[in-house]
Design an enzyme around this catalytic site. Structure first.
Site, short mmCIF file in Angstrom:
data_model
loop_
_atom_site.label_atom_id
_atom_site.label_comp_id
_atom_site.label_asym_id
_atom_site.label_seq_id
_atom_site.Cartn_x
_atom_site.Cartn_y
_atom_site.Cartn_z
N HIS A 279 0.83 -1.22 0.00
CA HIS A 279 0.00 0.00 0.00
C HIS A 279 0.86 1.25 0.00
CE1 HIS A 279 0.18 1.00 4.38
NE2 HIS A 279 0.15 -0.29 4.59
N ASP A 291 6.11 1.02 7.04
CA ASP A 291 4.68 0.81 6.77
C ASP A 291 4.16 1.87 5.82
OD1 ASP A 291 2.09 -0.06 6.83
OD2 ASP A 291 1.68 0.61 8.87
N GLU A 325 -5.01 1.94 2.48
CA GLU A 325 -5.08 0.76 3.33
C GLU A 325 -5.30 1.16 4.78
OE1 GLU A 325 -3.78 -2.27 6.16
OE2 GLU A 325 -2.85 -0.33 5.86
N GLU A 326 -4.63 2.24 5.21
CA GLU A 326 -4.59 2.55 6.64
C GLU A 326 -5.92 2.97 7.23
OE1 GLU A 326 -2.32 1.68 8.41
OE2 GLU A 326 -0.38 1.86 7.43
N ASP A 353 3.42 -6.13 3.60
CA ASP A 353 2.98 -5.03 4.48
C ASP A 353 3.34 -5.32 5.93
OD1 ASP A 353 1.80 -2.77 5.48
OD2 ASP A 353 -0.26 -3.53 5.34
N HIS A 424 3.31 3.17 12.76
CA HIS A 424 2.29 4.21 12.96
C HIS A 424 2.76 5.34 13.88
CE1 HIS A 424 -1.32 1.32 11.88
NE2 HIS A 424 -0.36 1.34 10.97
ZN LIG Z 1 0.63 -1.17 6.40
#
Ligand SMILES: [Zn+2]
Length: 476
Positions: A279, A291, A325-326, A353, A424
Protein backbone atom coordinates in the site's frame (compact mmCIF):
# COMPACT_ATOMS: atom_id res chain seq x y z
CA UNK A 1 22.07 5.48 -0.44
CA UNK A 2 24.28 2.56 0.63
CA UNK A 3 27.11 1.35 -1.50
CA UNK A 4 26.55 -1.85 -3.48
CA UNK A 5 25.76 -4.70 -1.15
CA UNK A 6 28.30 -7.51 -1.18
CA UNK A 7 27.06 -10.84 -2.45
CA UNK A 8 29.20 -13.55 -0.98
CA UNK A 9 30.72 -16.20 -3.18
CA UNK A 10 29.07 -18.83 -1.02
CA UNK A 11 25.67 -17.31 -1.59
CA UNK A 12 26.21 -17.06 -5.32
CA UNK A 13 27.24 -20.68 -5.50
CA UNK A 14 24.16 -21.69 -3.55
CA UNK A 15 21.94 -19.73 -5.88
CA UNK A 16 23.41 -21.33 -8.93
CA UNK A 17 23.96 -24.84 -7.58
CA UNK A 18 21.93 -27.53 -9.23
CA UNK A 19 19.69 -29.40 -6.80
CA UNK A 20 21.28 -32.47 -5.22
CA UNK A 21 18.16 -34.55 -5.63
CA UNK A 22 16.35 -34.59 -8.97
CA UNK A 23 13.67 -31.93 -9.01
CA UNK A 24 10.07 -33.20 -8.97
CA UNK A 25 9.29 -34.09 -12.56
CA UNK A 26 6.50 -31.56 -12.94
CA UNK A 27 8.62 -28.55 -12.04
CA UNK A 28 10.41 -27.30 -15.11
CA UNK A 29 10.09 -23.55 -14.88
CA UNK A 30 12.52 -21.65 -12.68
CA UNK A 31 16.15 -21.94 -13.61
CA UNK A 32 19.23 -21.24 -11.47
CA UNK A 33 20.33 -18.64 -14.00
CA UNK A 34 17.14 -16.66 -13.52
CA UNK A 35 17.53 -17.03 -9.75
CA UNK A 36 20.97 -15.57 -9.99
CA UNK A 37 19.79 -12.68 -12.14
CA UNK A 38 16.81 -11.76 -9.97
CA UNK A 39 18.23 -12.49 -6.53
CA UNK A 40 21.74 -11.37 -7.37
CA UNK A 41 20.50 -8.04 -8.73
CA UNK A 42 18.16 -7.42 -5.80
CA UNK A 43 20.99 -8.09 -3.35
CA UNK A 44 23.67 -6.03 -5.05
CA UNK A 45 22.12 -3.13 -6.96
CA UNK A 46 20.51 -1.22 -4.09
CA UNK A 47 17.51 -0.09 -6.16
CA UNK A 48 14.86 -0.90 -3.60
CA UNK A 49 16.62 1.23 -1.00
CA UNK A 50 17.04 4.12 -3.46
CA UNK A 51 13.33 3.90 -4.25
CA UNK A 52 12.43 3.91 -0.60
CA UNK A 53 14.61 7.01 -0.04
CA UNK A 54 12.79 8.83 -2.84
CA UNK A 55 9.42 7.92 -1.37
CA UNK A 56 10.19 8.66 2.29
CA UNK A 57 12.75 11.47 2.25
CA UNK A 58 11.56 12.88 -1.07
CA UNK A 59 7.79 12.77 -0.52
CA UNK A 60 7.27 12.01 3.16
CA UNK A 61 4.00 10.99 4.78
CA UNK A 62 1.13 9.92 2.51
CA UNK A 63 -2.17 9.85 4.34
CA UNK A 64 -5.15 9.34 1.99
CA UNK A 65 -6.33 12.54 0.37
CA UNK A 66 -3.20 14.49 1.32
CA UNK A 67 -0.78 16.22 -1.04
CA UNK A 68 1.82 13.61 -0.09
CA UNK A 69 -0.47 10.78 -1.18
CA UNK A 70 -1.08 12.45 -4.54
CA UNK A 71 2.64 13.11 -5.00
CA UNK A 72 3.35 9.45 -4.25
CA UNK A 73 0.90 8.31 -6.94
CA UNK A 74 2.59 10.50 -9.54
CA UNK A 75 6.05 9.44 -8.37
CA UNK A 76 5.15 5.74 -8.62
CA UNK A 77 3.77 6.21 -12.12
CA UNK A 78 6.90 8.06 -13.27
CA UNK A 79 9.15 5.45 -11.66
CA UNK A 80 7.44 2.52 -13.39
CA UNK A 81 7.65 4.41 -16.67
CA UNK A 82 11.35 5.05 -16.14
CA UNK A 83 11.80 1.32 -15.55
CA UNK A 84 10.01 0.50 -18.79
CA UNK A 85 7.13 -1.19 -16.94
CA UNK A 86 3.62 -0.55 -18.27
CA UNK A 87 1.61 1.43 -15.69
CA UNK A 88 -1.83 3.00 -15.32
CA UNK A 89 -3.94 4.63 -12.61
CA UNK A 90 -7.30 3.30 -11.42
CA UNK A 91 -9.55 5.80 -9.61
CA UNK A 92 -10.43 5.35 -5.92
CA UNK A 93 -12.47 7.74 -3.75
CA UNK A 94 -10.69 7.96 -0.43
CA UNK A 95 -11.67 9.35 2.96
CA UNK A 96 -9.89 12.53 3.94
CA UNK A 97 -9.16 12.96 7.60
CA UNK A 98 -6.83 15.69 8.83
CA UNK A 99 -5.10 15.98 12.17
CA UNK A 100 -5.48 19.36 13.81
CA UNK A 101 -3.79 20.77 16.84
CA UNK A 102 -3.89 18.27 19.65
CA UNK A 103 -2.82 18.13 23.25
CA UNK A 104 -3.61 16.44 26.51
CA UNK A 105 -2.57 16.95 30.09
CA UNK A 106 -3.15 15.55 33.51
CA UNK A 107 -4.60 18.31 35.67
CA UNK A 108 -2.69 18.97 38.89
CA UNK A 109 -4.23 17.95 42.20
CA UNK A 110 -3.27 18.00 45.87
CA UNK A 111 -1.32 14.77 45.18
CA UNK A 112 0.67 15.77 42.07
CA UNK A 113 1.46 18.62 39.73
CA UNK A 114 0.10 18.80 36.17
CA UNK A 115 1.73 16.63 33.49
CA UNK A 116 1.61 17.01 29.71
CA UNK A 117 0.71 13.76 27.92
CA UNK A 118 2.23 12.67 24.64
CA UNK A 119 -0.68 11.78 22.35
CA UNK A 120 -1.77 11.33 18.75
CA UNK A 121 -5.43 11.42 17.75
CA UNK A 122 -6.53 8.09 16.32
CA UNK A 123 -7.14 8.29 12.59
CA UNK A 124 -10.79 9.05 11.90
CA UNK A 125 -11.42 10.49 15.35
CA UNK A 126 -13.86 13.35 15.81
CA UNK A 127 -12.60 16.51 17.46
CA UNK A 128 -13.25 17.56 21.04
CA UNK A 129 -15.26 20.73 21.69
CA UNK A 130 -13.14 23.78 20.81
CA UNK A 131 -11.93 24.35 24.36
CA UNK A 132 -11.24 20.64 24.89
CA UNK A 133 -12.93 18.30 27.30
CA UNK A 134 -11.97 17.55 30.86
CA UNK A 135 -13.00 14.40 32.65
CA UNK A 136 -11.89 11.83 35.17
CA UNK A 137 -10.00 8.86 33.78
CA UNK A 138 -11.09 5.28 34.28
CA UNK A 139 -8.60 2.55 33.41
CA UNK A 140 -9.57 -0.75 31.82
CA UNK A 141 -7.70 -3.59 30.14
CA UNK A 142 -10.37 -5.13 27.97
CA UNK A 143 -13.59 -4.39 26.14
CA UNK A 144 -15.44 -6.73 28.50
CA UNK A 145 -14.25 -4.68 31.47
CA UNK A 146 -15.92 -1.57 30.04
CA UNK A 147 -19.21 -3.42 29.79
CA UNK A 148 -18.81 -4.87 33.29
CA UNK A 149 -18.16 -1.42 34.79
CA UNK A 150 -21.54 -0.19 33.53
CA UNK A 151 -22.47 3.23 34.95
CA UNK A 152 -19.00 3.87 36.35
CA UNK A 153 -17.84 4.69 32.81
CA UNK A 154 -20.42 7.49 32.35
CA UNK A 155 -18.84 10.90 31.78
CA UNK A 156 -15.30 9.51 31.97
CA UNK A 157 -12.33 9.28 29.68
CA UNK A 158 -11.61 5.57 29.29
CA UNK A 159 -7.93 4.61 29.31
CA UNK A 160 -7.41 1.31 27.49
CA UNK A 161 -4.26 -0.07 29.05
CA UNK A 162 -2.73 -3.39 28.03
CA UNK A 163 0.40 -5.47 28.28
CA UNK A 164 1.70 -5.66 24.71
CA UNK A 165 5.37 -6.66 24.84
CA UNK A 166 5.98 -8.55 21.61
CA UNK A 167 5.07 -8.07 17.97
CA UNK A 168 3.03 -11.27 17.99
CA UNK A 169 0.66 -9.68 20.53
CA UNK A 170 -0.44 -6.89 18.19
CA UNK A 171 -3.50 -8.81 17.04
CA UNK A 172 -4.46 -9.56 20.63
CA UNK A 173 -4.71 -5.87 21.59
CA UNK A 174 -5.51 -4.10 18.29
CA UNK A 175 -9.23 -4.39 19.01
CA UNK A 176 -8.85 -2.00 21.94
CA UNK A 177 -7.80 0.67 19.43
CA UNK A 178 -10.18 -0.13 16.58
CA UNK A 179 -13.31 -1.07 18.55
CA UNK A 180 -12.76 0.24 22.07
CA UNK A 181 -14.03 3.74 21.38
CA UNK A 182 -17.53 2.67 20.38
CA UNK A 183 -17.70 0.20 23.29
CA UNK A 184 -16.76 3.03 25.66
CA UNK A 185 -19.20 5.46 24.03
CA UNK A 186 -22.04 2.94 24.42
CA UNK A 187 -21.28 2.87 28.15
CA UNK A 188 -21.45 6.68 28.31
CA UNK A 189 -17.74 7.63 28.11
CA UNK A 190 -16.87 11.08 26.73
CA UNK A 191 -13.41 10.28 25.37
CA UNK A 192 -10.85 7.53 24.97
CA UNK A 193 -7.10 7.18 25.43
CA UNK A 194 -5.49 3.99 24.14
CA UNK A 195 -2.06 2.90 25.26
CA UNK A 196 0.06 2.82 22.11
CA UNK A 197 0.40 -0.60 20.48
CA UNK A 198 4.17 -0.62 20.63
CA UNK A 199 7.08 -2.90 21.45
CA UNK A 200 9.44 -0.03 22.26
CA UNK A 201 8.91 3.55 23.26
CA UNK A 202 10.79 6.78 23.73
CA UNK A 203 7.51 8.43 24.70
CA UNK A 204 6.36 8.42 21.09
CA UNK A 205 2.65 7.69 20.64
CA UNK A 206 1.53 5.28 17.87
CA UNK A 207 -1.67 6.11 16.00
CA UNK A 208 -4.01 3.85 14.02
CA UNK A 209 -7.58 3.81 12.84
CA UNK A 210 -10.60 4.06 15.10
CA UNK A 211 -13.77 2.40 13.85
CA UNK A 212 -17.05 3.96 14.93
CA UNK A 213 -20.07 1.66 15.10
CA UNK A 214 -23.22 2.82 13.31
CA UNK A 215 -25.73 4.43 15.63
CA UNK A 216 -23.26 4.94 18.49
CA UNK A 217 -22.14 8.42 19.53
CA UNK A 218 -18.74 9.33 18.08
CA UNK A 219 -16.42 10.39 20.87
CA UNK A 220 -12.83 11.63 20.48
CA UNK A 221 -10.06 9.08 20.77
CA UNK A 222 -6.27 9.34 20.96
CA UNK A 223 -3.30 7.07 21.42
CA UNK A 224 -1.15 7.89 24.42
CA UNK A 225 2.53 6.97 24.75
CA UNK A 226 3.42 3.85 26.69
CA UNK A 227 5.19 5.98 29.32
CA UNK A 228 2.14 8.17 29.82
CA UNK A 229 -0.17 5.17 30.09
CA UNK A 230 2.13 3.94 32.87
CA UNK A 231 2.06 7.38 34.51
CA UNK A 232 -1.73 7.45 34.46
CA UNK A 233 -1.81 3.93 35.86
CA UNK A 234 0.43 4.96 38.80
CA UNK A 235 -1.50 8.16 39.50
CA UNK A 236 -4.83 6.32 39.37
CA UNK A 237 -3.60 3.91 42.03
CA UNK A 238 -3.65 6.86 44.47
CA UNK A 239 -7.09 8.24 43.64
CA UNK A 240 -8.99 10.19 40.99
CA UNK A 241 -7.12 11.67 38.02
CA UNK A 242 -8.51 14.30 35.66
CA UNK A 243 -7.30 14.74 32.09
CA UNK A 244 -7.92 17.58 29.67
CA UNK A 245 -8.03 16.44 26.03
CA UNK A 246 -8.01 18.75 22.99
CA UNK A 247 -8.27 17.30 19.49
CA UNK A 248 -8.76 19.51 16.45
CA UNK A 249 -8.99 16.78 13.83
CA UNK A 250 -11.70 16.73 11.20
CA UNK A 251 -13.09 14.64 8.37
CA UNK A 252 -13.35 16.48 5.04
CA UNK A 253 -15.26 15.32 1.95
CA UNK A 254 -13.86 12.24 0.19
CA UNK A 255 -10.99 12.93 -2.19
CA UNK A 256 -10.00 11.51 -5.57
CA UNK A 257 -7.06 9.15 -5.53
CA UNK A 258 -5.76 6.12 -7.39
CA UNK A 259 -4.47 2.60 -7.17
CA UNK A 260 -1.25 2.49 -9.19
CA UNK A 261 -1.26 -0.67 -11.34
CA UNK A 262 1.72 -1.86 -13.35
CA UNK A 263 2.40 -5.08 -15.14
CA UNK A 264 4.81 -7.26 -17.05
CA UNK A 265 2.73 -9.15 -19.62
CA UNK A 266 3.03 -12.93 -19.64
CA UNK A 267 4.52 -14.52 -22.75
CA UNK A 268 2.19 -17.52 -22.92
CA UNK A 269 -0.78 -16.95 -20.62
CA UNK A 270 -1.09 -13.17 -20.37
CA UNK A 271 -4.63 -13.46 -19.02
CA UNK A 272 -3.37 -15.29 -15.91
CA UNK A 273 -2.27 -12.82 -13.26
CA UNK A 274 0.17 -13.03 -10.34
CA UNK A 275 -0.55 -9.99 -8.18
CA UNK A 276 2.22 -8.43 -6.09
CA UNK A 277 0.83 -5.73 -3.82
CA UNK A 278 1.72 -3.16 -1.18
CA UNK A 279 0.00 0.00 0.00
CA UNK A 280 1.21 3.41 -1.08
CA UNK A 281 -0.57 5.39 1.63
CA UNK A 282 0.83 5.83 5.13
CA UNK A 283 -0.17 7.54 8.34
CA UNK A 284 0.47 11.27 8.59
CA UNK A 285 3.25 10.87 11.15
CA UNK A 286 6.75 9.67 10.29
CA UNK A 287 7.33 8.91 6.62
CA UNK A 288 5.86 5.40 6.41
CA UNK A 289 9.25 3.84 5.74
CA UNK A 290 8.46 0.40 7.15
CA UNK A 291 4.68 0.81 6.77
CA UNK A 292 4.47 0.43 3.89
CA UNK A 293 7.17 2.22 1.91
CA UNK A 294 9.32 -0.88 2.22
CA UNK A 295 6.63 -3.09 0.71
CA UNK A 296 6.18 -0.59 -2.11
CA UNK A 297 9.92 -0.58 -2.81
CA UNK A 298 10.03 -4.40 -2.82
CA UNK A 299 7.21 -4.96 -5.28
CA UNK A 300 8.30 -2.10 -7.56
CA UNK A 301 11.80 -3.53 -7.70
CA UNK A 302 10.42 -7.02 -8.32
CA UNK A 303 8.52 -5.62 -11.33
CA UNK A 304 11.63 -3.87 -12.63
CA UNK A 305 13.77 -7.01 -12.36
CA UNK A 306 11.14 -9.38 -13.75
CA UNK A 307 10.45 -6.89 -16.54
CA UNK A 308 14.06 -7.20 -17.69
CA UNK A 309 13.85 -10.99 -18.15
CA UNK A 310 13.92 -12.25 -21.72
CA UNK A 311 11.72 -14.05 -22.40
CA UNK A 312 9.07 -12.69 -20.02
CA UNK A 313 7.55 -15.17 -17.55
CA UNK A 314 4.71 -17.38 -18.75
CA UNK A 315 2.01 -15.38 -16.90
CA UNK A 316 1.43 -11.70 -16.22
CA UNK A 317 3.03 -10.21 -13.11
CA UNK A 318 0.90 -7.31 -11.96
CA UNK A 319 2.00 -4.90 -9.24
CA UNK A 320 -0.72 -3.01 -7.39
CA UNK A 321 0.14 -0.10 -5.11
CA UNK A 322 -3.09 0.20 -3.16
CA UNK A 323 -4.57 3.48 -1.98
CA UNK A 324 -6.01 3.95 1.51
CA UNK A 325 -5.08 0.76 3.33
CA UNK A 326 -4.59 2.55 6.64
CA UNK A 327 -7.90 4.29 7.12
CA UNK A 328 -10.49 2.79 4.83
CA UNK A 329 -9.31 -0.09 2.64
CA UNK A 330 -10.98 1.65 -0.29
CA UNK A 331 -8.09 0.78 -2.63
CA UNK A 332 -8.34 -2.95 -1.95
CA UNK A 333 -12.09 -2.91 -2.42
CA UNK A 334 -11.89 -0.80 -5.60
CA UNK A 335 -9.38 -3.22 -7.12
CA UNK A 336 -11.53 -6.28 -6.38
CA UNK A 337 -14.56 -4.51 -7.85
CA UNK A 338 -12.87 -3.17 -10.97
CA UNK A 339 -11.28 -6.55 -11.71
CA UNK A 340 -14.13 -8.82 -10.60
CA UNK A 341 -14.40 -10.36 -14.08
CA UNK A 342 -10.77 -11.51 -14.07
CA UNK A 343 -10.36 -12.67 -10.47
CA UNK A 344 -10.89 -16.29 -11.54
CA UNK A 345 -7.69 -15.79 -13.55
CA UNK A 346 -5.75 -14.40 -10.61
CA UNK A 347 -3.58 -17.44 -9.92
CA UNK A 348 -1.84 -15.94 -6.88
CA UNK A 349 -1.67 -12.74 -4.86
CA UNK A 350 0.99 -11.56 -2.43
CA UNK A 351 1.01 -8.40 -0.30
CA UNK A 352 4.10 -7.09 1.48
CA UNK A 353 2.98 -5.03 4.48
CA UNK A 354 5.01 -6.00 7.55
CA UNK A 355 8.04 -3.75 7.20
CA UNK A 356 11.35 -3.87 5.41
CA UNK A 357 12.93 -6.59 7.51
CA UNK A 358 14.84 -9.72 6.55
CA UNK A 359 12.80 -12.55 5.06
CA UNK A 360 12.28 -15.66 7.20
CA UNK A 361 10.13 -17.92 5.04
CA UNK A 362 7.04 -18.26 2.95
CA UNK A 363 3.40 -18.66 3.98
CA UNK A 364 0.42 -19.71 1.91
CA UNK A 365 -3.32 -19.70 1.68
CA UNK A 366 -4.03 -22.28 -0.98
CA UNK A 367 -5.83 -25.57 -1.49
CA UNK A 368 -4.45 -29.04 -0.64
CA UNK A 369 -1.09 -29.74 -2.24
CA UNK A 370 -0.13 -26.08 -2.46
CA UNK A 371 2.64 -26.30 0.13
CA UNK A 372 4.32 -29.27 -1.61
CA UNK A 373 4.27 -27.41 -4.90
CA UNK A 374 5.73 -24.19 -3.49
CA UNK A 375 8.34 -25.95 -1.37
CA UNK A 376 9.98 -27.30 -4.52
CA UNK A 377 10.59 -23.76 -5.78
CA UNK A 378 12.17 -22.23 -2.69
CA UNK A 379 15.69 -23.60 -2.86
CA UNK A 380 17.18 -20.32 -4.13
CA UNK A 381 15.86 -18.61 -0.99
CA UNK A 382 17.64 -20.97 1.40
CA UNK A 383 20.78 -18.84 1.45
CA UNK A 384 18.64 -15.92 2.61
CA UNK A 385 17.13 -17.98 5.41
CA UNK A 386 13.74 -17.87 3.71
CA UNK A 387 13.61 -21.21 1.94
CA UNK A 388 10.94 -22.95 3.97
CA UNK A 389 7.17 -22.87 4.28
CA UNK A 390 6.13 -21.50 7.66
CA UNK A 391 3.06 -22.11 9.80
CA UNK A 392 0.36 -19.51 9.43
CA UNK A 393 -1.71 -18.11 6.61
CA UNK A 394 -0.75 -15.66 3.92
CA UNK A 395 -2.98 -12.63 3.63
CA UNK A 396 -2.99 -8.87 3.56
CA UNK A 397 -5.60 -6.24 4.30
CA UNK A 398 -5.79 -5.11 0.67
CA UNK A 399 -6.07 -8.72 -0.50
CA UNK A 400 -8.97 -9.54 1.81
CA UNK A 401 -11.60 -8.44 -0.77
CA UNK A 402 -10.18 -11.20 -3.04
CA UNK A 403 -11.06 -13.95 -0.54
CA UNK A 404 -14.52 -14.76 -1.94
CA UNK A 405 -12.94 -15.28 -5.38
CA UNK A 406 -10.69 -17.95 -3.80
CA UNK A 407 -7.50 -16.35 -5.06
CA UNK A 408 -4.52 -18.27 -3.62
CA UNK A 409 -2.40 -16.06 -1.35
CA UNK A 410 1.35 -16.34 -0.94
CA UNK A 411 3.40 -14.33 1.53
CA UNK A 412 7.06 -13.67 2.11
CA UNK A 413 7.19 -13.45 5.87
CA UNK A 414 9.71 -11.06 7.38
CA UNK A 415 11.15 -10.82 10.89
CA UNK A 416 8.58 -8.51 12.52
CA UNK A 417 10.13 -8.52 15.99
CA UNK A 418 11.05 -4.79 15.76
CA UNK A 419 8.19 -3.65 13.49
CA UNK A 420 6.01 -2.30 16.28
CA UNK A 421 8.85 -0.24 17.73
CA UNK A 422 8.09 2.34 15.03
CA UNK A 423 4.78 1.30 13.40
CA UNK A 424 2.29 4.21 12.96
CA UNK A 425 4.58 6.64 14.80
CA UNK A 426 6.84 9.62 14.09
CA UNK A 427 9.72 7.14 14.32
CA UNK A 428 8.79 5.23 11.15
CA UNK A 429 11.52 6.81 9.05
CA UNK A 430 14.12 5.59 6.57
CA UNK A 431 16.94 5.24 9.10
CA UNK A 432 15.01 2.36 10.73
CA UNK A 433 15.22 0.27 7.56
CA UNK A 434 18.36 -1.82 7.12
CA UNK A 435 19.37 -1.72 3.43
CA UNK A 436 20.61 -5.31 3.58
CA UNK A 437 17.38 -6.62 5.07
CA UNK A 438 15.33 -4.69 2.52
CA UNK A 439 17.44 -6.08 -0.33
CA UNK A 440 16.99 -9.64 0.93
CA UNK A 441 13.22 -9.35 1.18
CA UNK A 442 13.13 -7.73 -2.23
CA UNK A 443 15.08 -10.68 -3.60
CA UNK A 444 12.62 -13.12 -2.04
CA UNK A 445 9.60 -11.26 -3.42
CA UNK A 446 11.12 -11.05 -6.90
CA UNK A 447 11.87 -14.76 -6.88
CA UNK A 448 8.49 -15.86 -5.52
CA UNK A 449 6.68 -13.55 -7.96
CA UNK A 450 8.69 -14.93 -10.82
CA UNK A 451 8.18 -18.61 -10.06
CA UNK A 452 4.45 -18.15 -9.54
CA UNK A 453 4.31 -16.60 -13.00
CA UNK A 454 6.67 -19.07 -14.65
CA UNK A 455 6.11 -22.66 -13.51
CA UNK A 456 3.58 -24.69 -15.52
CA UNK A 457 1.46 -25.49 -12.46
CA UNK A 458 -0.78 -23.06 -10.62
CA UNK A 459 -1.59 -23.24 -6.94
CA UNK A 460 -4.78 -25.11 -6.01
CA UNK A 461 -7.42 -22.56 -5.01
CA UNK A 462 -8.38 -22.41 -1.32
CA UNK A 463 -11.88 -22.77 0.02
CA UNK A 464 -13.90 -19.57 0.16
CA UNK A 465 -14.04 -18.13 3.69
CA UNK A 466 -17.07 -19.27 5.71
CA UNK A 467 -18.64 -15.80 5.81
CA UNK A 468 -18.95 -13.51 2.82
CA UNK A 469 -16.47 -10.72 2.09
CA UNK A 470 -14.88 -9.57 5.34
CA UNK A 471 -15.28 -5.94 6.36
CA UNK A 472 -12.05 -4.27 7.38
CA UNK A 473 -9.66 -6.60 9.20
CA UNK A 474 -7.21 -5.09 11.69
CA UNK A 475 -4.58 -3.57 9.43
CA UNK A 476 -1.06 -4.70 10.10
ZN1 LIG B 1 0.63 -1.17 6.40
Amino acid sequence: MPSALPLSAALLSLLTASPKAPAPAAVTGPSPQVAERLIGAALTEGHAWARLAELTDGIGSRLSGSEGAEAAVQWAKRSFEADGVKVWLEPVKVPRWVRGEESARVLGSERFRAHPLSILALGGSVSTPAGGLTAEVIEVRSLDEVVALGDKVKGKIVLFNHAMREAMEYGKYAGLRTRGTSVAAKAGAVGVLVRSLATASLRSPHTGAVRYDEGVERIPAAAVSVEDAELLHRLLAGGPVKVELKLGCQTLPDADSFNVVAEVKGREKPQEVVLLGAHLDSWDVGTGAHDDGAGVAMVMEAARLIGKLKPAPRRTVRVVLFANEENGLRGGRAYAEAHAAELANHVAALEMDSGGFRPVGVVLRAGPGGAELVRSWLRPLEALGAGSILQGEAGGADLSPLLPARVPFVGVRVDISRYFDVHHSEADTLDKVDPKDLAQSTAAVAWVGYVLAEVPEVLPRPEAPPTEAPKAPAAP
